[in-house]
Design an enzyme around this catalytic site. Structure first.
Site, PDB file in Angstrom:
ATOM      1  N   ASN A   1     -15.845  -2.651   4.004  1.00  0.00           N
ATOM      2  CA  ASN A   1     -14.995  -2.594   5.192  1.00  0.00           C
ATOM      3  C   ASN A   1     -15.630  -1.701   6.254  1.00  0.00           C
ATOM      4  OD1 ASN A   1     -12.292  -0.572   6.113  1.00  0.00           O
ATOM      5  ND2 ASN A   1     -12.402  -2.699   6.780  1.00  0.00           N
TER       6      ASN A   1
ATOM      7  N   GLN B   1       0.830  -1.200   0.000  1.00  0.00           N
ATOM      8  CA  GLN B   1       0.000   0.000   0.000  1.00  0.00           C
ATOM      9  C   GLN B   1       0.864   1.249   0.000  1.00  0.00           C
ATOM     10  OE1 GLN B   1      -2.332   1.754   3.300  1.00  0.00           O
ATOM     11  NE2 GLN B   1      -4.125   1.253   2.038  1.00  0.00           N
TER      12      GLN B   1
ATOM     13  N   ASP C   1     -16.141  -2.238  10.808  1.00  0.00           N
ATOM     14  CA  ASP C   1     -16.916  -2.829  11.915  1.00  0.00           C
ATOM     15  C   ASP C   1     -17.381  -4.264  11.664  1.00  0.00           C
ATOM     16  OD1 ASP C   1     -16.581  -0.324  12.946  1.00  0.00           O
ATOM     17  OD2 ASP C   1     -18.690   0.274  12.826  1.00  0.00           O
TER      18      ASP C   1
ATOM     19  N   GLY D   1     -10.394  -5.521   9.704  1.00  0.00           N
ATOM     20  CA  GLY D   1      -9.227  -4.895  10.318  1.00  0.00           C
ATOM     21  C   GLY D   1      -9.127  -5.229  11.785  1.00  0.00           C
ATOM     22  N   ARG D   2      -9.761  -4.400  12.620  1.00  0.00           N
ATOM     23  CA  ARG D   2      -9.580  -4.530  14.064  1.00  0.00           C
ATOM     24  C   ARG D   2     -10.039  -5.865  14.622  1.00  0.00           C
ATOM     25  NH1 ARG D   2     -12.508   0.992  15.111  1.00  0.00           N
ATOM     26  NH2 ARG D   2     -13.514   0.209  13.211  1.00  0.00           N
TER      27      ARG D   2
ATOM     28  N   CYS E   1      -6.892   6.815   4.878  1.00  0.00           N
ATOM     29  CA  CYS E   1      -6.330   7.116   6.194  1.00  0.00           C
ATOM     30  C   CYS E   1      -6.749   8.500   6.670  1.00  0.00           C
ATOM     31  CB  CYS E   1      -4.810   7.019   6.134  1.00  0.00           C
ATOM     32  SG  CYS E   1      -4.091   7.262   7.747  1.00  0.00           S
TER      33      CYS E   1
END
Ligand code: FMN
Length: 372
Positions: A201, A71, A203, A225-226, A101
């Site tokens: 993407n 990336q 949650d 992600g998280r 970002c």
């Protein structure tokens, strides 16, 4: 199956790029547990900064499964194009551009999601990078910059017309940062307007949520992600649930132990002693945070000053957990059967057909045994 350029992905569930998290050791683990792709942490397009230890580590792909995704973050089309060319020479097989970002450090230089305020510049960047790259170029973005100026659909259409091979959209604007809930309506609208693969993407933290978001948006895949913090095995569980409509059998606790210990080993190898211990602390905090009834050893673990102490404490704590028969049951759960006798890291068992992508290399097992 999703195709990105010449690559057919094994899974439509992919790992989100996360600075400070998705380093090579973590990407390898996520792929072993069935993530279809795992992009690097973002690399600045400013090649003058590539001499730093941090950036060099981010550009290291040794032993990483294909396709390797790098990336890039920046705002100057030519600089990004040059950065893409150089990363392809260094082994990148897909270039991903960061327009998602929200961090101030990035946005002050008009990159990341700040670029969404200038659609003409977005077009120039995408065209320059696509033209400069002999590999597919993908884009990661948000639904827009501000809540009242959600231009995610236009950005997606622009991306497709510029030759972007796949798109990932985080269901928040820059203004949202990480607040509130991700919304998927804009992603659904984007799906209706573009033909390239689209990853939803934001949650998505369980197999059931992945199913719901895929059904609602019609996206080709989801990006997590998280939810992978401290549970990289989520990819196995989501893949299983999506293909069979039921939760995967519990993951043996011994496999969890082996994974965590192998992760520590690869961090020490990758970063060296000092940085390895520091990066490991963050992952250990997540791992133990997610292990229900885990002995509260976090303070001790955080205080460990050498890799051998940190590793030994981790191993000891995990073994106590196995002895106590602890379960972790966020979705599929972690098995606590008698067969999970020790955190040896030894053994070459496969875990039946649900364990796609979990086959640790002999080298990793040996590393674990070295410290046993
Ligand atoms: C610690 C952290 C670092 C991140 N770094 C990046 C990054 O380098 N590039 C990027 O495109 N997004 C980055 N993101 C955003 C994630 O890729 C993702 O879009 C966001 O976390 C929402 O997905 P989630 O709810 O599944 O975590 C980062 C997120 C987190 C939490």
């Amino acid at each position: 199956m999703i195709r990105i350029g010449p690559y057919t992905l094994d899974s439509n569930i992919v790992l989100a790029p996360m600075a400070g998290v998705t380093d090579r050791p973590f990407r390898v683990i996520a792929r072993q547990f069935g993530a279809g792709l795992a992009a690097s942490e973002m690399i600045t397009s400013d090649v003058r900064l590539w001499t730093t230890k941090k950036t060099r580590a981010r550009m290291n792909h040794e032993g990483e499964p294909e396709p390797r995704v790098v990336q890039l973050a920046g705002s100057d089309p030519e600089a990004l194009a040059e950065a893409a060319r150089r990363n392809v020479d260094l082994g990148a097989q897909i270039i991903d551009i960061n327009m998602g970002c929200p961090a101030k450090k990035v946005c002050n230089r008009l990159c990341g999601s700040a670029l969404l305020t200038d659609e003409a510049l977005v077009g120039r960047i995408l065209t320059a990078v696509v033209n400069a790259s002999s590999v597919p170029v993908t884009l990661k973005t948000r639904t827009g910059f501000g809540r009242d100026t959600r231009n995610g659909v236009r950005i997606a259409q622009l991306a497709e017309s510029c030759g972007i091979a796949a798109l990932a959209v985080h269901g928040r604007t820059r203004e949202d940062f990480y607040d509130g809930d991700a919304e998927y309506e804009t992603i659904r609208e984007i799906r209706a307007r573009i033909g390239i693969p689209l990853f939803a993407n934001g949650d998505i933290d369980s197999p059931q949520k992945a199913r719901t978001v895929l059904d609602f948006t019609g996206a080709t895949g989801v990006m997590l992600g998280r939810a992978a913090h401290g549970s990289p095995w989520i990819f196995r569980d989501v893949n299983y649930f999506l293909s069979r409509g039921k939760n995967a059998p519990a993951l043996p606790l011994r496999k969890i132990c082996d994974t965590i210990l192998a992760h520590l080993e690869s961090l020490y190898d990758f970063y060296g002693e000092e940085t390895g211990i520091r990066v490991a602390r963050k992952h250990l905090g997540w791992y133990f945070g997610k292990l229900q009834d885990a002995p509260d050893v976090r303070r001790e673990l955080m205080a460990a000053q050498s890799s051998s102490t940190q590793f030994a404490l981790t191993k000891e704590s995990l073994e106590r957990l196995v002895d106590a028969g602890t379960t972790v049951a966020t979705w599929g759960g972690i098995a606590t059967s008698e067969e999970d006798s020790t955190c040896s890291g030894s053994g070459t068992e496969r875990w039946g057909d649900v364990h796609d992508g979990e086959n640790f290399t002999d080298q990793e097992r040996l590393r674990s045994q070295r410290r046993a």
